[in-house]
Design a protein around this motif. Sequence first.
Motif, PDB file in Angstrom:
ATOM      1  N   LEU A   4       0.827  -1.207   0.000  1.00 25.41           N
ATOM      2  CA  LEU A   4       0.000   0.000   0.000  1.00 25.41           C
ATOM      3  C   LEU A   4       0.864   1.262   0.000  1.00 25.41           C
ATOM      4  N   ASN A   5       2.006   1.170   0.714  1.00 22.86           N
ATOM      5  CA  ASN A   5       2.865   2.354   0.766  1.00 22.86           C
ATOM      6  C   ASN A   5       3.627   2.580  -0.534  1.00 22.86           C
ATOM      7  N   ILE A  64       2.329   2.342  -3.531  1.00 24.01           N
ATOM      8  CA  ILE A  64       1.485   2.791  -4.638  1.00 24.01           C
ATOM      9  C   ILE A  64       1.387   4.312  -4.633  1.00 24.01           C
ATOM     10  N   PRO A  93      -0.619   7.355  -5.280  1.00 20.62           N
ATOM     11  CA  PRO A  93      -2.052   7.627  -5.453  1.00 20.62           C
ATOM     12  C   PRO A  93      -2.337   8.511  -6.669  1.00 20.62           C
ATOM     13  N   ILE A 114      -2.255   5.537 -10.278  1.00 16.50           N
ATOM     14  CA  ILE A 114      -2.507   4.186  -9.795  1.00 16.50           C
ATOM     15  C   ILE A 114      -2.403   3.133 -10.891  1.00 16.50           C
ATOM     16  N   TYR A 115      -2.455   3.554 -12.155  1.00 22.47           N
ATOM     17  CA  TYR A 115      -2.445   2.556 -13.232  1.00 22.47           C
ATOM     18  C   TYR A 115      -1.045   2.228 -13.714  1.00 22.47           C
ATOM     19  N   TYR A 169       6.068  -3.001  -5.860  1.00 22.55           N
ATOM     20  CA  TYR A 169       4.755  -3.034  -6.492  1.00 22.55           C
ATOM     21  C   TYR A 169       4.865  -3.586  -7.906  1.00 22.55           C
ATOM     22  N   TRP A 196       5.424  -7.252  -7.737  1.00 19.85           N
ATOM     23  CA  TRP A 196       4.178  -7.934  -7.396  1.00 19.85           C
ATOM     24  C   TRP A 196       3.279  -8.065  -8.622  1.00 19.85           C
ATOM     25  N   ILE A 197       3.158  -6.981  -9.380  1.00 14.28           N
ATOM     26  CA  ILE A 197       2.292  -7.005 -10.562  1.00 14.28           C
ATOM     27  C   ILE A 197       2.806  -8.037 -11.556  1.00 14.28           C
ATOM     28  N   GLN A 200      -1.564 -15.599 -14.089  1.00 15.98           N
ATOM     29  CA  GLN A 200      -2.977 -15.663 -14.482  1.00 15.98           C
ATOM     30  C   GLN A 200      -3.164 -16.320 -15.850  1.00 15.98           C
ATOM     31  N   PHE A 204     -14.954   0.472 -16.849  1.00 12.95           N
ATOM     32  CA  PHE A 204     -14.015   1.110 -15.922  1.00 12.95           C
ATOM     33  C   PHE A 204     -12.756   0.270 -15.794  1.00 12.95           C
ATOM     34  N   ARG A 205     -11.630   0.945 -15.920  1.00 16.06           N
ATOM     35  CA  ARG A 205     -10.351   0.249 -15.863  1.00 16.06           C
ATOM     36  C   ARG A 205      -9.915   0.175 -14.397  1.00 16.06           C
ATOM     37  N   LEU A 206      -9.712  -1.043 -13.919  1.00 16.53           N
ATOM     38  CA  LEU A 206      -9.340  -1.203 -12.507  1.00 16.53           C
ATOM     39  C   LEU A 206      -7.825  -1.148 -12.348  1.00 16.53           C
ATOM     40  N   PRO A 207      -7.368  -0.554 -11.268  1.00 19.72           N
ATOM     41  CA  PRO A 207      -5.911  -0.521 -11.033  1.00 19.72           C
ATOM     42  C   PRO A 207      -5.407  -1.905 -10.630  1.00 19.72           C
ATOM     43  N   PRO A 208      -4.115  -2.176 -10.808  1.00 23.15           N
ATOM     44  CA  PRO A 208      -3.579  -3.506 -10.483  1.00 23.15           C
ATOM     45  C   PRO A 208      -3.829  -3.923  -9.032  1.00 23.15           C
ATOM     46  N   PHE A 209      -3.768  -2.945  -8.125  1.00 24.83           N
ATOM     47  CA  PHE A 209      -3.892  -3.341  -6.708  1.00 24.83           C
ATOM     48  C   PHE A 209      -5.296  -3.810  -6.349  1.00 24.83           C
ATOM     49  N   ASN A 249      -6.419  -6.430  -7.288  1.00 21.48           N
ATOM     50  CA  ASN A 249      -6.250  -7.873  -7.081  1.00 21.48           C
ATOM     51  C   ASN A 249      -5.366  -8.189  -5.874  1.00 21.48           C
ATOM     52  N   TYR A 283      -6.012  -5.370   0.201  1.00 23.99           N
ATOM     53  CA  TYR A 283      -6.761  -4.155  -0.128  1.00 23.99           C
ATOM     54  C   TYR A 283      -8.208  -4.278   0.340  1.00 23.99           C
ATOM     55  N   LYS A 307      -3.208   4.849   4.331  1.00 25.00           N
ATOM     56  CA  LYS A 307      -2.853   4.681   2.922  1.00 25.00           C
ATOM     57  C   LYS A 307      -3.961   3.913   2.182  1.00 25.00           C
ATOM     58  N   GLN A 308      -4.446   2.878   2.844  1.00 29.68           N
ATOM     59  CA  GLN A 308      -5.503   2.070   2.232  1.00 29.68           C
ATOM     60  C   GLN A 308      -6.758   2.910   2.002  1.00 29.68           C
ATOM     61  N   LEU A 315      -6.394   5.199  -0.975  1.00 26.83           N
ATOM     62  CA  LEU A 315      -6.540   4.508  -2.255  1.00 26.83           C
ATOM     63  C   LEU A 315      -8.004   4.182  -2.546  1.00 26.83           C
ATOM     64  N   ASP A 335     -10.009   7.473  -3.566  1.00 28.99           N
ATOM     65  CA  ASP A 335      -9.752   7.859  -4.953  1.00 28.99           C
ATOM     66  C   ASP A 335     -10.475   6.923  -5.917  1.00 28.99           C
ATOM     67  N   LEU A 336     -10.409   5.623  -5.603  1.00 27.46           N
ATOM     68  CA  LEU A 336     -11.009   4.653  -6.522  1.00 27.46           C
ATOM     69  C   LEU A 336     -12.534   4.818  -6.561  1.00 27.46           C
ATOM     70  N   ASP A 364     -13.340   7.960  -8.616  1.00 26.03           N
ATOM     71  CA  ASP A 364     -13.081   7.731 -10.045  1.00 26.03           C
ATOM     72  C   ASP A 364     -14.158   6.848 -10.651  1.00 26.03           C
TER      73      ASP A 364
END
Lengths: 446, 181
Positions: free
Chosen positions: A418-419, A421, A423, A426-427, A435, A438-439, A446, B7-12, B14, B18, B30-31, B34, B37-38, B41
């Motif tokens: 979380l720290n 990312i 803000p 985010i994409y 991060y 992880w991605i 997948q 809507f395009r979801l951010p990677p986090f 998943n 979260y 922080k959570q 996020l 904002d989500l 949006d």
Amino acid sequence: MSAAAADWLSSADVTAAGRPVLSAGEVERHLVARADLEPEESPRLAPLRGCLLVLTSHRLIFLHENSRSARALPLAAIVHPYPPHRKHSNNPLRSIFSSSSSSSLSHHPRIRLQISLPPSRSEVVAIVVSGKGDADVFYGRLLEAIRARAWEVTPVVAPAGGASVAQAAPAEEDLAIKMPVVGVSGILRMEQEAWESAGQNLQDAFQDLNALMSKAKEMMELAEKMRQKLLTNSSAQSNSNDEEMGSKQDMQDWLLSVGIVSPVTKETAGALYHQQLSRQLADYIRIPLEKAGGMMALVDVYCLYNRARGTELISPEDLLQACSLWEKFDVPVMLRKFDSGVKVIQTKTHSDDEVFARISSLAQKADALQKGISPSDAAFTLGIAPALAKEHLLNAESIGILCRDVGPDGLRFYINLLNEIDPQNIYLPKTHGLYHTWISVTTASQ
Amino acid sequence: MQRLGDFRLPPFFNYPPYFTLQPVRETREKQVQLWKDLILDYCRSQKIYIISLEEDFPLFSNPKIERSLSHEAKEVFLAALVNEGRAEWMDKGHKKCLILWLRIQDWANYILNFVKDNGLEDNVMTVEEIRSGIETRGTELAGIDRGVLMRALKLLEQKGKAAIFKGSSADDEDAKENPAL
């Protein structure tokens, strides 16, 4: 106690926690909280004052607790012990009449000993029992110890690399016809005989509890012998396969944990029980603690310590009391209580940072990035108890290394992303860093 | 890239933690950031004005990783928006939440700019025309929540930049924008 002045007695080793170091086969018999040793005839000999007096099967140890130094008088040197007297004078009548006023300093009971000092000097010294502790009981135990003459029984200590010498001894005694030990077959037969006698010992030992008690010492010796043998074997056969080595290692560990030869008991230590227990535990737990990575759950310590004590089991309360006494002594271990109430023992040098580093790297493995880590995963990797692992994980969470996931599989922990990312963006994560890793790991699967 | 509708979801999205309310303060802050904002949006892109905590909300669960927000977590995140003035509880029981992805003030400015850009000064438009008329098609105003619109118009009226005429029936209100005044 002045170390230089007391040179007429040999010095004795003391453990880090302030317990006397006992030699092989030596057993603690009694403790007196406060005693002096006063030479009665020769003014050249300096007295010892304010010592903890430990009577073992071999020695009288005068332990000065503050300076952690000790002097020992071998029981073998005692020519004759005299019964306790309340007064300096030897008049038995006066000692009876004055026994009611024994609280005054000069009326402490004295036990006079005639000793012979090397080379061939005879002296009379007196043990003055000035603290709590019954002089009569001490005297009784002293007489028992002297009569037992335990120091004359040579302890079976397998010399390094020469284990077969000790093993051969019983076999030779038993056999009417002594067969010469020649060649490989001779060695094999000797081994066979040694094992047969060992097997006989085991059978005898388990016949009933009394037999077990009387065989306890032999069992200890057997365990030590087996350990020595494993040690020599493993060094000689470095080419043996891993599995075999593993089982040998297990066996060694198991044998090493077999026992404390002279456990502190309520009977021997009396009022000093918890204090002495605390010191002995501090000495004992050091090595298991190091193996466990510097921290052990109190429950595990309890099991381990009681197993080492064998028959003289202690209660959980005694253990807890012994651990809480560590605050007062300068010992390298401490009792720690987690927020959740879990109590552990850790070395004072143990630092959480090292544990956090290990947890952090564990949580960054590809598998953990995807699925997180459970307390049992961490316990397995860190080689510690699950309850303890959970405490470590919660601690790591509290400083922001990990964050939790309460999902269908229960509580799991993930490395804290979380720290990482941004803000504002985010994409598109940074092309490096946690991060990003992880991605790439999660999308690849997948 | 994972999508929810268009809507395009951010990677986090998943990232399993979260969806679990974090107990440690810094991590939670922080959570919450996020999530705030989500939510904004997502609501903006989907033109969602009201989130009901009692009903399923697509953003609050991720079937792919089998995680969904607890009721407590939903309330914490929405309350954080409420604290910032980006949302309002619509009832005392906190069951429905009005999401202001534009604040009322921002809506008022948006209306004003819309009127200016389209040369509609001194025109009279009905509230329904603003919400679903041809003029507002393709702008943020299309499908605007009636309550939000009325509050924005009232704000304009207070500033003397618009006038609201009451019609005979309740749903027949006219607004006349006059930025020149």
